[in-house]
Scaffold this motif. Structure first.
Motif, mmCIF file in Angstrom:
data_model
loop_
_atom_site.group_PDB
_atom_site.id
_atom_site.type_symbol
_atom_site.label_atom_id
_atom_site.label_comp_id
_atom_site.label_asym_id
_atom_site.label_seq_id
_atom_site.Cartn_x
_atom_site.Cartn_y
_atom_site.Cartn_z
ATOM 1 N N LEU A 22 20.093 21.376 6.414
ATOM 2 C CA LEU A 22 21.232 21.227 5.545
ATOM 3 C C LEU A 22 21.311 22.552 4.852
ATOM 4 C CD1 LEU A 22 21.063 17.628 3.917
ATOM 5 C CD2 LEU A 22 22.640 18.571 5.645
ATOM 6 N N SER A 23 20.196 23.156 4.248
ATOM 7 C CA SER A 23 20.401 24.271 3.725
ATOM 8 C C SER A 23 20.867 25.559 4.680
ATOM 9 C CB SER A 23 19.117 24.704 2.930
ATOM 10 O OG SER A 23 19.252 26.112 2.196
ATOM 11 N N TRP A 25 22.784 25.041 7.223
ATOM 12 C CA TRP A 25 24.009 24.601 7.595
ATOM 13 C C TRP A 25 25.049 25.223 6.418
ATOM 14 C CZ3 TRP A 25 26.982 20.077 6.046
ATOM 15 C CH2 TRP A 25 28.275 20.231 6.623
ATOM 16 N N HIS A 26 24.792 25.116 5.305
ATOM 17 C CA HIS A 26 25.375 25.216 3.830
ATOM 18 C C HIS A 26 25.589 26.802 3.680
ATOM 19 C CE1 HIS A 26 27.338 25.655 0.167
ATOM 20 N NE2 HIS A 26 26.864 24.339 -0.228
ATOM 21 N N SER A 27 24.460 27.250 3.710
ATOM 22 C CA SER A 27 24.447 28.724 3.239
ATOM 23 C C SER A 27 24.296 29.831 3.987
ATOM 24 C CB SER A 27 23.564 28.908 2.455
ATOM 25 O OG SER A 27 23.477 28.059 1.126
ATOM 26 N N ASN A 39 17.540 32.954 2.661
ATOM 27 C CA ASN A 39 17.399 31.601 2.486
ATOM 28 C C ASN A 39 16.144 31.093 2.068
ATOM 29 O OD1 ASN A 39 18.042 28.857 1.806
ATOM 30 N ND2 ASN A 39 19.842 28.837 3.402
ATOM 31 N N THR A 41 14.966 28.301 0.593
ATOM 32 C CA THR A 41 14.717 27.024 0.837
ATOM 33 C C THR A 41 14.335 26.732 2.290
ATOM 34 O OG1 THR A 41 16.311 26.410 -1.099
ATOM 35 C CG2 THR A 41 15.666 24.661 0.432
#
Length: 65
Positions: A22-23, A25-27, A39, A41
């Motif tokens: 998710l991290s 995909w989002h950023s 990133n 995370t």
């Protein structure tokens, strides 16, 4: 290795995959903005997966003996 520990390690791996995915995909891998940084995370989740995988493998090998 008991079933409880096995399920714990497998759930930690699945949760880390979900959070890291998710991290990413989002950023994306590089954060946007003034200072482009990786990133962290997603990197932390990959390291967590590696650590949990190692613990899982060592526990399974120990349980067979």
């Amino acid at each position: 290795m008991s079933k409880r520990r096995l399920y714990f390690h497998l759930s930690m791996i699945l949760i880390a995959l979900m959070i890291g995915g998710l991290s990413l995909w989002h950023s994306g891998f590089w954060m946007e903005g003034r200072n482009k940084v990786p990133n962290f995370t997603a990197i932390a989740m990959v390291l967590l997966i590696i650590g949990q995988g190692g613990m899982l493998l060592s526990g399974l090998k120990k349980g067979k003996k």
